[in-house]
Design a protein around this motif. Structure first.
Motif, mmCIF file in Angstrom:
data_model
loop_
_atom_site.group_PDB
_atom_site.id
_atom_site.type_symbol
_atom_site.label_atom_id
_atom_site.label_comp_id
_atom_site.label_asym_id
_atom_site.label_seq_id
_atom_site.Cartn_x
_atom_site.Cartn_y
_atom_site.Cartn_z
ATOM 1 N N ARG A 1 28.355 -29.003 -23.295
ATOM 2 C CA ARG A 1 27.733 -28.128 -22.302
ATOM 3 C C ARG A 1 26.380 -27.609 -22.794
ATOM 4 O O ARG A 1 25.403 -27.598 -22.051
ATOM 5 N N ASN A 2 26.326 -27.175 -24.052
ATOM 6 C CA ASN A 2 25.074 -26.661 -24.598
ATOM 7 C C ASN A 2 23.986 -27.734 -24.605
ATOM 8 O O ASN A 2 22.819 -27.465 -24.293
ATOM 9 N N VAL B 1 32.133 -27.300 -25.810
ATOM 10 C CA VAL B 1 31.041 -26.328 -25.944
ATOM 11 C C VAL B 1 29.748 -27.033 -26.328
ATOM 12 O O VAL B 1 28.674 -26.757 -25.782
ATOM 13 N N GLU C 1 22.701 -28.261 -20.994
ATOM 14 C CA GLU C 1 21.843 -27.165 -20.548
ATOM 15 C C GLU C 1 20.483 -27.213 -21.238
ATOM 16 O O GLU C 1 19.444 -26.964 -20.614
ATOM 17 N N PHE C 2 20.482 -27.544 -22.537
ATOM 18 C CA PHE C 2 19.217 -27.620 -23.273
ATOM 19 C C PHE C 2 18.338 -28.738 -22.719
ATOM 20 O O PHE C 2 17.137 -28.562 -22.511
#
Length: 475
Positions: free
Chosen positions: A417-418, A414, A421-422
């Motif tokens: 992935r975060n 998690v 994306e950021f």
């Protein structure tokens, strides 16, 4: 009956080691010479038809494809080539060369990676070697798939399934009636079929009937058959399921839903070994073995007056309790991979497996629909997935992150992935800058984007603004 281990095989077959297929309208002679110089056996295809011919009998290989010069009408043929699971494709593009949305989608869905020229031969060979290694893993998966059990076989290695297999072997050679108890979707018919196939009756018919799926007024005619003129619409004689199973096995599924009138007729047959077709007077001897199954608690149904105790005792000479999927431990993961291999062609792009959180979600889910539900969820995921790995969201199992106990793999996944994306949003989907900020190579970032189903912006070119591969990063 179990999915045994696949035969051991070398990672790469000797005849396919370091094989490279180059698909390009105008391949670079310098690039081809460089690839041959570092040990690649290069095959060149300059047309879509040539690419199809080159990939048909290739086996394990790496592929290098330049989409420049190919028209949209060629994409279907190129897509078929890119879909070859044992070829690890790498897209190549020249610096500043634009790419259409259709090309970007082909790269995202079918290519292991892409490279931007100019780039050193060693760097290109390094990426191709990784693609070849991943293709070799798919080759091993395909070999294992060929050794997987067929549609009518049972899969399982847990203690509960091993006990079940042992019971099946014991009861197969007996001739007594067998009663299979278990929740809906656990595979009771497969167990019944396994008993029949290992019994002395294996060469005779195996006839199955779902007692709950046939209207009550038709069930007796289905079981016992009827003579011509027995009732309105009976224009010719019909042989019933019991008579059709002569010499073999009759499987009565959902016996708990059988109406009382049919129960009385079935009990009479079990006592006498003879039937009479509806509308007939002839007693017909029938030699069959009865296997019955239900998800209903028959002991409770007997107390409620919904099932005859004398029939139950006739049917339940030998009893088998089918384990629910939630009690089968690691079999859940084995079954999930089996279903994935069986139905993976239903996906529009290559699916390589499950994320750690998806495995965790499946192992922690209670599976009220058992194996049948697992099959349906994996098939749904294959259609809905956007990345190369199936996620809990694809399986419609939610995310286990909301649970009180969270695995480190899930936390890491998690967070990763975060962060990706950021970084992509911060740098307006300029992959090179995002990779630098994250401290990883562009190759690694693109692989993670594919795995997590993260796409760039609508107008992001394939090569974005990054110009060089970080050769020192671990990929």
């Amino acid at each position: 009956m179990t999915a045994g281990p696949a035969q051991s095989a070398p990672l790469l077959r000797p005849d396919t080691q370091r094989r490279l297929i180059c698909v390009a309208r105008a391949p670079s002679d310098v690039l081809l010479a460089n690839m041959r110089a570092v040990g690649w056996d290069v095959t060149v295809a300059k047309t879509a038809a040539g690419a199809e011919a080159a990939t048909k009998k290739t086996g394990v290989a790496a592929g290098l494809i330049d989409f420049d010069g190919f028209a949209p009408r060629d994409f279907d043929a190129l897509k078929a080539c890119l879909s070859q699971s044992t070829i690890g494709w790498v897209a190549v593009t020249a610096e500043g060369q634009p790419a259409s949305r259709a090309v970007r989608e082909l790269i995202r869905n079918y290519c292991f990676d892409y490279i931007t020229l100019p780039l050193s031969p060693d760097s290109i060979s390094h990426v191709l070697s990784h693609a070849l290694g991943m293709a070799a893993l798919d080759y091993l998966d395909n070999a294992a798939e060929a050794a997987l059990p067929g549609d009518n076989e049972m899969v399982g290695t847990c203690d509960a399934m091993q006990r079940l297999f042992g019971i099946i072997r014991k009861v197969a050679n007996a001739n007594a009636s067998v009663f299979i108890s278990g929740e809906s979707g656990t595979g009771k018919e497969l167990t019944a079929l396994a008993i029949h196939q290992r019994s002395p009756r294996r060469k005779a018919p195996f006839i199955a009937i779902n007692c709950g799926a046939i209207p009550q007024h038709l069930l007796q005619s289905e079981l016992f058959g009827y003579e011509r003129g027995a009732f309105t619409g009976a224009e010719q004689r019909k042989i019933g399921r019991i008579e059709s199973a002569h010499g073999g096995t009759l499987f009565l599924d959902e016996i708990g839903d059988m109406p009382l009138a049919a129960q009385a007729s079935l009990l009479r047959f079990l006592q006498e070994g003879k039937i009479e077709r509806l509308g007939g007077n002839e007693s017909i001897p029938v030699d069959i073995r009865i296997i019955s199954a239900t998800h209903v608690d028959l002991e409770a149904a007997i107390l409620d007056g919904r099932f005859r105790a004398d029939l139950f005792h006739r049917l339940c000479v030998l009893r088998i309790d089918e384990p629910p999927l939630r009690a089968r431990g690691k079999d859940i993961e084995i079954l999930a991979h089996y279903v994935l291999q069986k139905y993976k062609t239903e996906s529009t792009h290559k699916i390589r497996g499950f994320t750690p959180s998806a495995i965790d979600a499946m192992c922690n889910y209670q599976w009220p629909g058992n194996v049948r539900e697992l099959i349906n969820r994996v098939r749904r995921a294959l259609v809905m997935a956007e990345g190369r790995l199936l996620t809990p969201h694809d399986l419609d199992l939610g995310s286990p992150i909301d649970k009180e106990t969270t695995s480190l793999d899930l936390v890491r996944e998690v967070a990763e992935r975060n962060a990706i994306e950021f970084a992509l949003r911060r740098y307006d989907y300029r992959v090179g800058k995002a990779a630098t900020a994250l401290g990883i190579s562009r190759v690694t970032l693109y692989r993670l984007m594919v795995a997590y189903g993260i796409h760039g912006g609508e107008d992001t070119a394939v090569d974005d603004s990054d110009k060089e591969l970080n050769e020192d990063a671990s990929v």
